[in-house]
Design a protein around this motif. Sequence first.
Motif, PDB file in Angstrom:
ATOM      1  N   LEU A   1       0.833  -1.199   0.000  1.00 28.00           N
ATOM      2  CA  LEU A   1       0.000   0.000   0.000  1.00 28.00           C
ATOM      3  C   LEU A   1       0.867   1.249   0.000  1.00 28.00           C
ATOM      4  O   LEU A   1       0.596   2.212  -0.732  1.00 28.00           O
ATOM      5  CB  LEU A   1      -0.924   0.002   1.218  1.00 28.00           C
ATOM      6  CG  LEU A   1      -1.813   1.217   1.401  1.00 28.00           C
ATOM      7  CD1 LEU A   1      -2.804   1.325   0.254  1.00 28.00           C
ATOM      8  CD2 LEU A   1      -2.543   1.136   2.725  1.00 28.00           C
ATOM      9  N   ARG A   2       1.936   1.240   0.770  1.00 24.98           N
ATOM     10  CA  ARG A   2       2.855   2.380   0.817  1.00 24.98           C
ATOM     11  C   ARG A   2       3.486   2.616  -0.555  1.00 24.98           C
ATOM     12  O   ARG A   2       3.601   3.756  -1.018  1.00 24.98           O
ATOM     13  CB  ARG A   2       3.941   2.152   1.856  1.00 24.98           C
ATOM     14  CG  ARG A   2       4.870   3.344   2.028  1.00 24.98           C
ATOM     15  CD  ARG A   2       5.903   3.069   3.080  1.00 24.98           C
ATOM     16  NE  ARG A   2       5.292   2.696   4.337  1.00 24.98           N
ATOM     17  CZ  ARG A   2       5.244   3.445   5.419  1.00 24.98           C
ATOM     18  NH1 ARG A   2       5.790   4.628   5.395  1.00 24.98           N
ATOM     19  NH2 ARG A   2       4.665   3.026   6.517  1.00 24.98           N
TER      20      ARG A   2
ATOM     21  N   ASN B   1       1.463   6.858  -6.697  1.00 29.34           N
ATOM     22  CA  ASN B   1       0.356   7.784  -6.947  1.00 29.34           C
ATOM     23  C   ASN B   1       0.826   9.235  -6.814  1.00 29.34           C
ATOM     24  O   ASN B   1       0.499  10.080  -7.648  1.00 29.34           O
ATOM     25  CB  ASN B   1      -0.788   7.497  -5.979  1.00 29.34           C
ATOM     26  CG  ASN B   1      -2.052   8.205  -6.348  1.00 29.34           C
ATOM     27  OD1 ASN B   1      -2.214   8.670  -7.473  1.00 29.34           O
ATOM     28  ND2 ASN B   1      -2.969   8.294  -5.403  1.00 29.34           N
ATOM     29  N   GLU B   2       1.595   9.533  -5.784  1.00 29.41           N
ATOM     30  CA  GLU B   2       2.119  10.887  -5.597  1.00 29.41           C
ATOM     31  C   GLU B   2       3.055  11.284  -6.742  1.00 29.41           C
ATOM     32  O   GLU B   2       3.008  12.412  -7.226  1.00 29.41           O
ATOM     33  CB  GLU B   2       2.866  10.998  -4.258  1.00 29.41           C
ATOM     34  CG  GLU B   2       1.965  10.954  -3.055  1.00 29.41           C
ATOM     35  CD  GLU B   2       0.976  12.099  -3.026  1.00 29.41           C
ATOM     36  OE1 GLU B   2       1.362  13.245  -3.352  1.00 29.41           O
ATOM     37  OE2 GLU B   2      -0.188  11.852  -2.698  1.00 29.41           O
TER      38      GLU B   2
ATOM     39  N   GLU C   1       0.940   4.229  -2.815  1.00 30.17           N
ATOM     40  CA  GLU C   1       0.742   5.641  -2.475  1.00 30.17           C
ATOM     41  C   GLU C   1       1.890   6.501  -3.001  1.00 30.17           C
ATOM     42  O   GLU C   1       1.662   7.598  -3.509  1.00 30.17           O
ATOM     43  CB  GLU C   1       0.609   5.812  -0.959  1.00 30.17           C
ATOM     44  CG  GLU C   1      -0.693   5.305  -0.406  1.00 30.17           C
ATOM     45  CD  GLU C   1      -0.758   5.357   1.104  1.00 30.17           C
ATOM     46  OE1 GLU C   1       0.295   5.562   1.758  1.00 30.17           O
ATOM     47  OE2 GLU C   1      -1.867   5.183   1.642  1.00 30.17           O
ATOM     48  N   GLU C   2       3.121   6.001  -2.905  1.00 31.19           N
ATOM     49  CA  GLU C   2       4.270   6.736  -3.421  1.00 31.19           C
ATOM     50  C   GLU C   2       4.197   6.884  -4.938  1.00 31.19           C
ATOM     51  O   GLU C   2       4.480   7.953  -5.483  1.00 31.19           O
ATOM     52  CB  GLU C   2       5.571   6.047  -3.020  1.00 31.19           C
ATOM     53  CG  GLU C   2       5.893   6.182  -1.547  1.00 31.19           C
ATOM     54  CD  GLU C   2       7.082   5.347  -1.123  1.00 31.19           C
ATOM     55  OE1 GLU C   2       7.671   4.627  -1.979  1.00 31.19           O
ATOM     56  OE2 GLU C   2       7.428   5.409   0.078  1.00 31.19           O
TER      57      GLU C   2
END
Length: 103
Positions: free
Chosen positions: A65-66, A72-73, A69-70
Amino acid sequence: MSKARRSVTPEDRYSIVQEAIRDGHAEISRKYNLSPSLLRKWRLKYLSKGKEGLKDSYSRVDPQLRALEEENERLKRIVAKQALELEIKSELLKKTPIHARRS
């Protein structure tokens, strides 16, 4: 000499606290190589909140998940950069005369 960080599950904490209550804190501290203050803190949490008090107070984040998210950013930054470039190009086109002077 570096100290390696240990990971103790809530179930392990529960069994250690139960053993410490039954057999004595000093002996169990030496047996599991724990500081007496840590054992005392676990015991107080157990006595105040029960078995739930021994769970981790922070939530663990899934590494997958991390990573998502990275990514995605990173993609958001790329899209923002492209949008800015398009806006600048359109502003420059508005300012440039359509008919160039020919001499």
